[in-house]
Structures are given as structure tokens and as C-alpha cells.
Design a protein around this motif. Structure first.
Motif, PDB file in Angstrom:
ATOM      1  N   THR A   6       0.807  -1.214   0.000  1.00 41.40           N
ATOM      2  CA  THR A   6       0.000   0.000   0.000  1.00 41.40           C
ATOM      3  C   THR A   6       0.841   1.265   0.000  1.00 41.40           C
ATOM      4  O   THR A   6       0.365   2.337  -0.359  1.00 41.40           O
ATOM      5  N   LYS A   7       2.126   1.136   0.413  1.00 45.67           N
ATOM      6  CA  LYS A   7       2.963   2.332   0.495  1.00 45.67           C
ATOM      7  C   LYS A   7       4.433   1.953   0.451  1.00 45.67           C
ATOM      8  O   LYS A   7       4.839   0.928   1.006  1.00 45.67           O
ATOM      9  N   LEU A   8       5.231   2.779  -0.232  1.00 45.84           N
ATOM     10  CA  LEU A   8       6.685   2.647  -0.230  1.00 45.84           C
ATOM     11  C   LEU A   8       7.276   3.959   0.275  1.00 45.84           C
ATOM     12  O   LEU A   8       6.917   5.031  -0.209  1.00 45.84           O
ATOM     13  N   GLU A   9       8.186   3.849   1.247  1.00 44.82           N
ATOM     14  CA  GLU A   9       8.809   5.047   1.813  1.00 44.82           C
ATOM     15  C   GLU A   9      10.315   4.855   1.914  1.00 44.82           C
ATOM     16  O   GLU A   9      10.780   3.770   2.276  1.00 44.82           O
ATOM     17  N   LYS A  10      11.079   5.914   1.623  1.00 47.26           N
ATOM     18  CA  LYS A  10      12.519   5.902   1.834  1.00 47.26           C
ATOM     19  C   LYS A  10      12.809   6.109   3.322  1.00 47.26           C
ATOM     20  O   LYS A  10      12.239   7.001   3.950  1.00 47.26           O
ATOM     21  N   LEU A  12       7.915  -4.106   5.695  1.00 45.90           N
ATOM     22  CA  LEU A  12       9.060  -4.876   5.224  1.00 45.90           C
ATOM     23  C   LEU A  12      10.157  -3.895   4.829  1.00 45.90           C
ATOM     24  O   LEU A  12       9.896  -2.939   4.092  1.00 45.90           O
ATOM     25  N   ILE A  13      11.371  -4.123   5.281  1.00 44.58           N
ATOM     26  CA  ILE A  13      12.490  -3.249   4.958  1.00 44.58           C
ATOM     27  C   ILE A  13      13.319  -3.904   3.861  1.00 44.58           C
ATOM     28  O   ILE A  13      13.715  -5.070   3.974  1.00 44.58           O
ATOM     29  N   ALA A  14      13.590  -3.149   2.794  1.00 48.73           N
ATOM     30  CA  ALA A  14      14.302  -3.710   1.651  1.00 48.73           C
ATOM     31  C   ALA A  14      15.276  -2.704   1.062  1.00 48.73           C
ATOM     32  O   ALA A  14      15.141  -1.494   1.250  1.00 48.73           O
ATOM     33  N   ASP A  15      16.276  -3.227   0.357  1.00 50.93           N
ATOM     34  CA  ASP A  15      17.186  -2.376  -0.415  1.00 50.93           C
ATOM     35  C   ASP A  15      16.569  -2.027  -1.768  1.00 50.93           C
ATOM     36  O   ASP A  15      16.757  -0.929  -2.294  1.00 50.93           O
ATOM     37  N   VAL A  16      15.847  -3.005  -2.342  1.00 49.06           N
ATOM     38  CA  VAL A  16      15.260  -2.847  -3.674  1.00 49.06           C
ATOM     39  C   VAL A  16      13.885  -3.497  -3.681  1.00 49.06           C
ATOM     40  O   VAL A  16      13.688  -4.542  -3.045  1.00 49.06           O
ATOM     41  N   VAL A  17      12.937  -2.900  -4.388  1.00 47.20           N
ATOM     42  CA  VAL A  17      11.621  -3.502  -4.606  1.00 47.20           C
ATOM     43  C   VAL A  17      11.432  -3.703  -6.102  1.00 47.20           C
ATOM     44  O   VAL A  17      11.534  -2.744  -6.885  1.00 47.20           O
ATOM     45  N   LEU A  18      11.185  -4.939  -6.505  1.00 42.05           N
ATOM     46  CA  LEU A  18      10.948  -5.263  -7.916  1.00 42.05           C
ATOM     47  C   LEU A  18       9.463  -5.513  -8.115  1.00 42.05           C
ATOM     48  O   LEU A  18       8.880  -6.384  -7.465  1.00 42.05           O
ATOM     49  N   PHE A  19       8.850  -4.752  -9.005  1.00 41.24           N
ATOM     50  CA  PHE A  19       7.460  -4.987  -9.369  1.00 41.24           C
ATOM     51  C   PHE A  19       7.421  -5.848 -10.625  1.00 41.24           C
ATOM     52  O   PHE A  19       7.833  -5.400 -11.700  1.00 41.24           O
ATOM     53  N   ALA A  20       6.952  -7.077 -10.465  1.00 38.83           N
ATOM     54  CA  ALA A  20       6.790  -7.998 -11.589  1.00 38.83           C
ATOM     55  C   ALA A  20       5.317  -8.345 -11.689  1.00 38.83           C
ATOM     56  O   ALA A  20       4.898  -9.479 -11.463  1.00 38.83           O
ATOM     57  N   THR A  21       4.520  -7.330 -11.989  1.00 38.87           N
ATOM     58  CA  THR A  21       3.063  -7.458 -11.908  1.00 38.87           C
ATOM     59  C   THR A  21       2.382  -7.407 -13.269  1.00 38.87           C
ATOM     60  O   THR A  21       1.217  -7.070 -13.368  1.00 38.87           O
ATOM     61  N   GLY A  22       3.131  -7.754 -14.312  1.00 41.42           N
ATOM     62  CA  GLY A  22       2.511  -7.816 -15.633  1.00 41.42           C
ATOM     63  C   GLY A  22       3.186  -6.896 -16.631  1.00 41.42           C
ATOM     64  O   GLY A  22       3.920  -5.975 -16.264  1.00 41.42           O
ATOM     65  N   ARG A  23       2.930  -7.167 -17.894  1.00 42.54           N
ATOM     66  CA  ARG A  23       3.518  -6.391 -18.982  1.00 42.54           C
ATOM     67  C   ARG A  23       2.425  -6.011 -19.974  1.00 42.54           C
ATOM     68  O   ARG A  23       1.389  -6.672 -20.051  1.00 42.54           O
ATOM     69  N   VAL A  24       2.691  -4.979 -20.747  1.00 43.32           N
ATOM     70  CA  VAL A  24       1.780  -4.591 -21.826  1.00 43.32           C
ATOM     71  C   VAL A  24       2.596  -4.508 -23.114  1.00 43.32           C
ATOM     72  O   VAL A  24       3.801  -4.247 -23.085  1.00 43.32           O
ATOM     73  N   PRO A  25       1.967  -4.742 -24.270  1.00 46.56           N
ATOM     74  CA  PRO A  25       2.697  -4.666 -25.545  1.00 46.56           C
ATOM     75  C   PRO A  25       3.339  -3.290 -25.740  1.00 46.56           C
ATOM     76  O   PRO A  25       2.714  -2.262 -25.461  1.00 46.56           O
ATOM     77  N   ASN A  26       4.561  -3.285 -26.225  1.00 42.34           N
ATOM     78  CA  ASN A  26       5.338  -2.057 -26.374  1.00 42.34           C
ATOM     79  C   ASN A  26       5.082  -1.440 -27.755  1.00 42.34           C
ATOM     80  O   ASN A  26       5.926  -1.486 -28.644  1.00 42.34           O
ATOM     81  N   THR A  27       3.894  -0.863 -27.920  1.00 40.64           N
ATOM     82  CA  THR A  27       3.506  -0.343 -29.238  1.00 40.64           C
ATOM     83  C   THR A  27       3.330   1.173 -29.291  1.00 40.64           C
ATOM     84  O   THR A  27       3.125   1.730 -30.374  1.00 40.64           O
ATOM     85  N   GLU A  33      15.645   6.805   6.524  1.00 41.17           N
ATOM     86  CA  GLU A  33      16.773   7.720   6.693  1.00 41.17           C
ATOM     87  C   GLU A  33      18.100   7.103   6.264  1.00 41.17           C
ATOM     88  O   GLU A  33      19.012   7.806   5.825  1.00 41.17           O
ATOM     89  N   ASP A  34      18.211   5.796   6.365  1.00 45.01           N
ATOM     90  CA  ASP A  34      19.463   5.142   5.971  1.00 45.01           C
ATOM     91  C   ASP A  34      19.457   4.687   4.510  1.00 45.01           C
ATOM     92  O   ASP A  34      20.302   3.898   4.094  1.00 45.01           O
ATOM     93  N   GLY A  35      18.480   5.183   3.722  1.00 39.93           N
ATOM     94  CA  GLY A  35      18.470   4.915   2.287  1.00 39.93           C
ATOM     95  C   GLY A  35      17.782   3.640   1.867  1.00 39.93           C
ATOM     96  O   GLY A  35      17.763   3.299   0.680  1.00 39.93           O
ATOM     97  N   LYS A  36      17.191   2.916   2.805  1.00 43.86           N
ATOM     98  CA  LYS A  36      16.462   1.698   2.453  1.00 43.86           C
ATOM     99  C   LYS A  36      15.008   2.041   2.105  1.00 43.86           C
ATOM    100  O   LYS A  36      14.620   3.217   2.135  1.00 43.86           O
ATOM    101  N   ILE A  37      14.232   1.032   1.792  1.00 38.20           N
ATOM    102  CA  ILE A  37      12.824   1.218   1.426  1.00 38.20           C
ATOM    103  C   ILE A  37      11.955   0.489   2.441  1.00 38.20           C
ATOM    104  O   ILE A  37      12.172  -0.701   2.713  1.00 38.20           O
ATOM    105  N   LYS A  38      10.992   1.193   3.007  1.00 37.48           N
ATOM    106  CA  LYS A  38      10.008   0.565   3.890  1.00 37.48           C
ATOM    107  C   LYS A  38       8.740   0.326   3.083  1.00 37.48           C
ATOM    108  O   LYS A  38       8.096   1.270   2.607  1.00 37.48           O
ATOM    109  N   ALA A  39       8.419  -0.951   2.910  1.00 37.43           N
ATOM    110  CA  ALA A  39       7.220  -1.329   2.166  1.00 37.43           C
ATOM    111  C   ALA A  39       6.137  -1.744   3.145  1.00 37.43           C
ATOM    112  O   ALA A  39       6.340  -2.653   3.958  1.00 37.43           O
ATOM    113  N   THR A  40       4.987  -1.086   3.067  1.00 36.69           N
ATOM    114  CA  THR A  40       3.872  -1.391   3.969  1.00 36.69           C
ATOM    115  C   THR A  40       2.843  -2.224   3.215  1.00 36.69           C
ATOM    116  O   THR A  40       2.435  -1.865   2.099  1.00 36.69           O
ATOM    117  N   THR A  41       2.426  -3.328   3.815  1.00 34.68           N
ATOM    118  CA  THR A  41       1.445  -4.202   3.172  1.00 34.68           C
ATOM    119  C   THR A  41       0.032  -3.838   3.606  1.00 34.68           C
ATOM    120  O   THR A  41      -0.175  -3.071   4.557  1.00 34.68           O
TER     121      THR A  41
END
Length: 277
Positions: A60-64, A80-95, A66-74
Motif C-alpha cells: 500500500t505504500k513505499l517510503e525511503k 518490510l524493509i528492503a534495499d530494492v523492490v521489484l514490481f513484476a506485476t505484468g507487462r503490456v505490448p510495447n507499441t 533515513e538510511d536509504g532503504k525502502i520501507k514497504a507497507t502491506t
């Protein structure tokens, strides 16, 4: 974030490199659309290798921080504290940048190029193949479509791509590979009874290492015709094995023909010709 091919594969890669991985997805199991039993095996294997699974979960939310990490709220209120968040939630045709509207080429609501069964657009001189048409988005399928296009246009042999019994794989660790119908698809599409044969075992290499991951195989068979409708496997070398099984399905092989084939021992693949239950 996501429960499809890309999310599961990258979760496996990053965990294999030693990273802490949290995988959030909306359904109860990852890999929606695959055989449910195989999905459960993949989920167990991911957890067994240390991937933290968060089913029925959205961010529901991504926040930086103070130490440069990402706080992801479900949506369960978990942080959840992470260095990187990858969104792999689908693709659309590149037209978008192709300016196809200027040529009068019709697109669908997702931006995919509309084509007929021979891959021709509504403009007779313009053809389209591959993911841009949003049919079956796999590299080997795009190659098939291109080959059939060349046969149709340049060799004078009108050819329609055949999307039946296309094998594919998810390169998780260990991988999942399938061809034909899943058990759920067979139940939905079959006109009569189906038979399901399964085998679960500990691969020989795991016996030495002590790893508890099981290899699971499944054959789905039409009870009336004895034709093999689908094959699934989770385990080491699954894509290599299922590629060969795909040839058999394409040829219309029956379970009796599988059973009459001599297996290679010791191998995992021999299980596919010795299943009796």
C-alpha cells in the motif's frame, strides 16, 4: 511483488545469491494458471530455500528510510524493509512509439496489435508476430510465428501457428516445466473422465546433499482414448525432460505408449514411463 514467472524466477536468483527475499502476491499460491499441485510444490521449495512468502498480500505504500532503504507497507499493516523492490506485476505490448494509428493498424484495449490466424493485421501489407500481438508471450512461440509468417508470405505455403501443446518452463530453483493441459484444465475441458498419474521422489543428487526438495511429476490422461493430455514436472532438469515429452504429446502419444517405452536408469525421466498410479 508479483506471483508470475518473473517474480518467482528473480526471487530464486536473488535468494541463491544470498539476499533476503520477501515475495508478495495476491493469490494463495504463486503462478496462477499452472497446475495447482505444482504451484504448491514450487511454493514449498521457495520457502525451503529461505524465500519469505506473503500470499494474499498487496503493498500500500513505499517510503525511503533515513538510511536509504525502502520501507514497504502491506495491506495487512506489516512493514518490510528492503534495499530494492521489484514490481513484476505484468507487462503490456510495447507499441506506443510505433505510431501504428497513423498507418491505420488496429490495436486492442491493451495496446496489442490485432492480427488474424495468419498474423496479418487489418492492413494487408502489415503483419505482426511475437509479444506485440499478446497471444502467447514466449520467445520460442514468437520464433514459430515468424517462421509461419515467412512460409505464408515468401514460400507460398499459407501456415497458421499452432498453439496446442506448447511446452514452457518457470526457471525457479528447482524449475517447473509443463506441456499440454493441467489437471484443472483437463477437468474443465474434457468430455469424459480423466486419469491422473503422479510420482513424488527424492532425486539422487539430493540424497547426497541432504536437501529435502522432492521432484514431482504428473501425467493427465483421457480415460476413454488413453491419450496423454498434459505433463507437469517440478525438479532438477524439468525443462530438458519436458521438451522431449512435448514431442510425444504433439504426436498424440497414449499412456500405453509411454508405458511400453523403456526408461533410462538411473534417471528422473524414467519415472514418466513407469507411472502406474
Amino acid at each position: 511483488v508479483g506471483g508470475g514467472y518473473i517474480a518467482v524466477e528473480f526471487a530464486s536468483i536473488w535468494r541463491g545469491l544470498g539476499a533476503t527475499v520477501d515475495l508478495c502476491f495476491r493469490k494463495e499460491l504463486p503462478l496462477r494458471g499452472f497446475d495447482d499441485e505444482m504451484r504448491a510444490v514450487v511454493a514449498r521449495n521457495l520457502e525451503g530455500r529461505g524465500v519469505n512468502l506473503h500470499p494474499r498480500t498487496n503493498l500500500t505504500k513505499l517510503e525511503k528510510t533515513e538510511d536509504g532503504k525502502i520501507k514497504a507497507t502491506t495491506d495487512h499493516g506489516e512493514d518490510l524493509i528492503a534495499d530494492v523492490v521489484l514490481f513484476a506485476t505484468g507487462r503490456v505490448p510495447n507499441t506506443k512509439r510505433l505510431n501504428l494509428e497513423a498507418a491505420g493498424v488496429e490495436l486492442d484495449e491493451a495496446g496489442a496489435v490485432k492480427v488474424d490466424e495468419y498474423s496479418r493485421t487489418n492492413i494487408p501489407s502489415i503483419w505482426a508476430v511475437g509479444d506485440v500481438t499478446n497471444r502467447m508471450n514466449l520467445t520460442p512461440v514468437a520464433l514459430m510465428e515468424g517462421t509461419f509468417f515467412a512460409n505464408t508470405v515468401f514460400n507460398g505455403k499459407p501456415s497458421k501457428p499452432d498453439y496446442r501443446d506448447v511446452p514452457y518452463a518457470v526457471f525457479s530453483i528447482p524449475p517447473l516445466s509443463v506441456v499440454g493441459l493441467s489437471e484443472e484444465q483437463a477437468i474443465e475441458q474434457a468430455h469424459g473422465d480423466i486419469l491422473v498419474f503422479t510420482s513424488t521422489f527424492n532425486p539422487m543428487k539430493n540424497t547426497v546433499s541432504g536437501r529435502q526438495e522432492k521432484t514431482v511429476m504428473k501425467l493427465v490422461v483421457d480415460a476413454e482414448t488413453d491419450k496423454v493430455l498434459g505433463a507437469s514436472m517440478v525438479g532438477p532438469d524439468a525443462p530438458e525432460i519436458i521438451q522431449g515429452i512435448a514431442v510425444a504429446l504433439k504426436c498424440g502419444a497414449t499412456k500405453a505408449q509411454f508405458d511400453s517405452t523403456v526408461g533410462i536408469h538411473p534417471s528422473a525421466a524414467e519415472e514418466l514411463v513407469t507411472m502406474r498410479t
